[in-house]
Design an enzyme around this catalytic site. Structure first.
Site, PDB file in Angstrom:
ATOM      1  N   LYS A  51      -9.600  -2.642   0.921  1.00 25.03           N
ATOM      2  CA  LYS A  51     -10.777  -3.514   0.991  1.00 25.03           C
ATOM      3  C   LYS A  51     -10.796  -4.296   2.305  1.00 25.03           C
ATOM      4  CE  LYS A  51     -11.367  -7.092  -1.997  1.00 25.03           C
ATOM      5  NZ  LYS A  51     -12.224  -7.189  -3.161  1.00 25.03           N
ATOM      6  N   ASP A  89      -6.816  -4.021  -2.834  1.00 19.39           N
ATOM      7  CA  ASP A  89      -8.051  -4.759  -3.141  1.00 19.39           C
ATOM      8  C   ASP A  89      -7.796  -6.235  -2.825  1.00 19.39           C
ATOM      9  OD1 ASP A  89     -10.655  -4.934  -4.034  1.00 19.39           O
ATOM     10  OD2 ASP A  89     -10.120  -5.165  -6.146  1.00 19.39           O
ATOM     11  N   ASP A 102       0.953  -8.845  -6.771  1.00 21.63           N
ATOM     12  CA  ASP A 102      -0.061  -9.899  -6.616  1.00 21.63           C
ATOM     13  C   ASP A 102       0.620 -11.273  -6.570  1.00 21.63           C
ATOM     14  OD1 ASP A 102      -3.364  -9.725  -7.136  1.00 21.63           O
ATOM     15  OD2 ASP A 102      -2.497 -11.740  -7.224  1.00 21.63           O
ATOM     16  N   ASP A 110       4.134 -12.563  -2.689  1.00 24.48           N
ATOM     17  CA  ASP A 110       3.228 -12.517  -1.541  1.00 24.48           C
ATOM     18  C   ASP A 110       3.519 -11.246  -0.731  1.00 24.48           C
ATOM     19  OD1 ASP A 110       1.885 -12.945   0.871  1.00 24.48           O
ATOM     20  OD2 ASP A 110       2.285 -15.115   0.843  1.00 24.48           O
TER      21      ASP A 110
HETATM   22  C1  SAM Z   1     -10.184  -8.944  -6.037  1.00 22.19           C
HETATM   23  S1  SAM Z   1      -8.629  -9.361  -6.692  1.00 22.19           S
HETATM   24  C2  SAM Z   1      -7.975  -7.797  -7.126  1.00 22.19           C
HETATM   25  C3  SAM Z   1      -8.545  -7.157  -8.370  1.00 22.19           C
HETATM   26  C4  SAM Z   1      -7.748  -5.959  -8.809  1.00 22.19           C
HETATM   27  N1  SAM Z   1      -7.963  -4.830  -7.927  1.00 22.19           N
HETATM   28  C5  SAM Z   1      -8.053  -5.512 -10.213  1.00 22.19           C
HETATM   29  O1  SAM Z   1      -8.515  -4.402 -10.372  1.00 22.19           O
HETATM   30  O2  SAM Z   1      -7.825  -6.252 -11.163  1.00 22.19           O
HETATM   31  C6  SAM Z   1      -7.726  -9.755  -5.240  1.00 22.19           C
HETATM   32  C7  SAM Z   1      -6.297 -10.177  -5.480  1.00 22.19           C
HETATM   33  O3  SAM Z   1      -5.608 -10.309  -4.234  1.00 22.19           O
HETATM   34  C8  SAM Z   1      -4.534 -11.210  -4.492  1.00 22.19           C
HETATM   35  N2  SAM Z   1      -3.910 -11.687  -3.250  1.00 22.19           N
HETATM   36  C9  SAM Z   1      -4.496 -12.429  -2.277  1.00 22.19           C
HETATM   37  N3  SAM Z   1      -3.590 -12.693  -1.304  1.00 22.19           N
HETATM   38  C10 SAM Z   1      -2.428 -12.102  -1.665  1.00 22.19           C
HETATM   39  C11 SAM Z   1      -1.138 -12.009  -1.063  1.00 22.19           C
HETATM   40  N4  SAM Z   1      -0.870 -12.595   0.118  1.00 22.19           N
HETATM   41  N5  SAM Z   1      -0.161 -11.327  -1.718  1.00 22.19           N
HETATM   42  C12 SAM Z   1      -0.421 -10.757  -2.906  1.00 22.19           C
HETATM   43  N6  SAM Z   1      -1.634 -10.792  -3.534  1.00 22.19           N
HETATM   44  C13 SAM Z   1      -2.616 -11.457  -2.915  1.00 22.19           C
HETATM   45  C14 SAM Z   1      -5.209 -12.325  -5.277  1.00 22.19           C
HETATM   46  O4  SAM Z   1      -4.271 -13.098  -5.975  1.00 22.19           O
HETATM   47  C15 SAM Z   1      -6.157 -11.529  -6.184  1.00 22.19           C
HETATM   48  O5  SAM Z   1      -5.620 -11.352  -7.469  1.00 22.19           O
END
Ligand code: SAM
Length: 214
Positions: free
Chosen positions: A170, A132, A90, A109
């Site tokens: 997702k 997700d 994440d 990232d």
């Molecule tokens: C809905 S949350 C995930 C919740 C997780 N499945 C849980 O059960 O706790 C979506 C996540 O995607 C991450 N995210 C968004 N863009 C990202 C990227 N380019 N690389 C890594 N993580 C990313 C965000 O930081 C966020 O924490």
């Protein structure tokens, strides 16, 4: 992103899955989405066996990892699973999990070269890839492009998915969902879309579930 008002916060605190997550000790209500997807598609069995290596993209704060962890603890032979591993990735920090040395988390990232070359590729193959991922929204056309790029990126990572492995990704309902279904269909024995009850009705979010990677 628009600031969330008091009414929104109040509604959130009274929300059924939020309350359940507090009661059950999950880090986020997102846990129930994975639980419901698994209840329908039995994703934690790969060719009749429990998965040994799971990649969780967009894993913070870690509720899906908690679901996997609880699943793992249900397995009687779990103690003999020496090479069991969950990798959570994440942009934000994932608070550590106690007594679970097989969980590895990375603040990085997914689009960075380092993520693929230094974290994913060395693992060779995963039984399950979960995503997700949700991009930060700006409220304009870029949101759609970002989300689509993420889904495409996850698909690229299927080169690290074992034969017969599964994915859960997702995405947000749009014309692009149909394109993705068409593009991914030949690669999985079963490809479905699911909106778990825990996913808010007001959200266009849904999950693509690909079973038995070919
Ligand atoms: C809905 S949350 C995930 C919740 C997780 N499945 C849980 O059960 O706790 C979506 C996540 O995607 C991450 N995210 C968004 N863009 C990202 C990227 N380019 N690389 C890594 N993580 C990313 C965000 O930081 C966020 O924490």
């Amino acid at each position: 992103m628009a600031k969330k008002g008091k009414t929104w916060i109040k509604g959130q605190l009274n929300e059924k899955y939020y309350k359940m997550s507090k009661r059950d000790g999950f880090r986020a209500r997102a846990a129930y989405k994975l639980i419901q997807i698994d209840a329908k598609y039995n994703i934690f069995k790969v060719k009749g066996k429990y998965p040994k290596k799971v990649l969780d993209l967009g894993a913070a704060p870690g509720a899906w990892i908690e679901v996997i962890l609880r699943k793992y603890l249900e397995i009687p032979e779990a103690k003999r699973y020496r090479n069991f591993k969950i990798i959570g990735i994440d942009l934000t920090t994932i608070r550590p999990f106690e007594n679970a040395p097989f969980i590895e988390t990375h603040r990085i990232d997914i689009f960075s070269e380092k993520c693929e070359k230094e974290i994913i590729q060395p693992e060779k193959l995963f039984d399950i890839i979960l995503s997700d991922l949700a991009p930060k929204t700006s409220g304009d056309f870029r949101d759609i492009a970002n989300q689509e790029a993420m889904v495409e990126k996850v698909f690229e990572f299927t080169k690290y998915l074992k034969k017969h492995g599964h994915i859960v990704v997702k995405m947000f309902q749009s014309e692009f969902t149909n394109e993705i279904m068409k593009k991914w269909k030949p690669h999985f024995r079963i490809l479905k879309r699911m909106k778990p009850p825990a996913s808010r009705e007001s959200s266009r979010e849904l999950y693509i579930v690909g079973l038995n990677f070919i």
